[in-house]
Motif scaffolding. Sequence first.
Motif, short mmCIF file in Angstrom:
data_model
loop_
_atom_site.label_atom_id
_atom_site.label_comp_id
_atom_site.label_asym_id
_atom_site.label_seq_id
_atom_site.Cartn_x
_atom_site.Cartn_y
_atom_site.Cartn_z
N UNK A 221 0.78 -1.23 0.00
CA UNK A 221 0.00 0.00 0.00
C UNK A 221 0.81 1.28 0.00
N UNK A 222 2.13 1.19 -0.21
CA UNK A 222 2.99 2.38 -0.20
C UNK A 222 3.37 2.73 -1.63
N UNK A 223 2.50 3.47 -2.30
CA UNK A 223 2.69 3.81 -3.71
C UNK A 223 3.92 4.69 -3.95
N UNK A 224 4.17 5.64 -3.05
CA UNK A 224 5.31 6.54 -3.25
C UNK A 224 6.61 5.77 -3.27
N UNK A 225 6.81 4.90 -2.29
CA UNK A 225 8.04 4.10 -2.25
C UNK A 225 8.08 3.08 -3.38
N UNK A 226 6.92 2.60 -3.78
CA UNK A 226 6.87 1.66 -4.90
C UNK A 226 7.42 2.33 -6.15
N UNK A 227 6.99 3.56 -6.41
CA UNK A 227 7.46 4.29 -7.59
C UNK A 227 8.95 4.58 -7.48
N UNK A 228 9.42 4.95 -6.29
CA UNK A 228 10.85 5.20 -6.11
C UNK A 228 11.67 3.95 -6.40
N UNK A 229 11.22 2.80 -5.91
CA UNK A 229 11.95 1.55 -6.13
C UNK A 229 11.95 1.18 -7.61
N UNK A 230 10.83 1.37 -8.29
CA UNK A 230 10.77 1.05 -9.71
C UNK A 230 11.63 2.03 -10.50
N UNK A 231 11.63 3.30 -10.12
CA UNK A 231 12.50 4.27 -10.80
C UNK A 231 13.97 3.87 -10.64
N UNK A 232 14.33 3.42 -9.45
CA UNK A 232 15.71 2.96 -9.23
C UNK A 232 16.01 1.74 -10.09
N UNK A 233 15.06 0.82 -10.20
CA UNK A 233 15.23 -0.36 -11.05
C UNK A 233 15.44 0.06 -12.50
N UNK A 234 14.70 1.05 -12.95
CA UNK A 234 14.84 1.54 -14.33
C UNK A 234 16.23 2.12 -14.55
N UNK A 235 16.70 2.93 -13.58
CA UNK A 235 18.06 3.51 -13.71
C UNK A 235 19.12 2.42 -13.74
N UNK A 236 19.00 1.44 -12.84
CA UNK A 236 19.98 0.35 -12.78
C UNK A 236 19.97 -0.48 -14.05
N UNK A 237 18.79 -0.79 -14.57
CA UNK A 237 18.69 -1.59 -15.78
C UNK A 237 19.25 -0.82 -16.97
N UNK A 238 18.99 0.48 -17.03
CA UNK A 238 19.54 1.30 -18.12
C UNK A 238 21.06 1.30 -18.07
N UNK A 239 21.63 1.45 -16.86
CA UNK A 239 23.08 1.41 -16.70
C UNK A 239 23.65 0.06 -17.08
N UNK A 240 22.95 -0.99 -16.71
CA UNK A 240 23.39 -2.35 -17.05
C UNK A 240 23.38 -2.56 -18.57
N UNK A 241 22.33 -2.06 -19.23
CA UNK A 241 22.23 -2.20 -20.68
C UNK A 241 23.35 -1.42 -21.38
#
Length: 153
Positions: A127-147
């Motif tokens: 139920x914590x949407x704000x932190x969910x979005x932060x974690x997914x944004x971090x995942x996007x940054x990490x995946x972009x760096x990995x790619x």
Amino acid sequence: MSARIGVFVIAAALALYIVLVGQRAVLLLMSGDVVGTLMGVALVVLPLIAAWGLGRELWFGVRAEQLARRLEAEGAVPTEEVAVRPSGRVLREDGDAIFPAYRRAAEENPDDWRAWYRLGLAYDAAGDRRRAREAVRRAIRLESGERKASSGA
């Protein structure tokens, strides 16, 4: 699919708003009146901010969906059985119960986009949407760096 339709409807409404406010801004800028010109400038800035925000959120949705498909293709999507409401939302108690394992995995693997994406799913289930979005944004940054690193850029 209904979420995509909702996003499309809201994006279209915001785009219409941007166009209409932009038209008013042009009329006020051409008025020749000092107050009208100042209001016209303000009305140019507001739609630009709205367009930037819309683009940012749509891009977030596209990238999050890409990561979800990649995670699913790898067979790494969380498989815990959780109870859901008729709306499809996870019961908060079940979300809270599975959350610690995903938080621990992200803390132990801070550079793993998969762990952060799964943590985002767990935050959302809890139920914590704000932190969910932060974690997914971090995942996007990490995946972009990995790619980028794997392509030699």
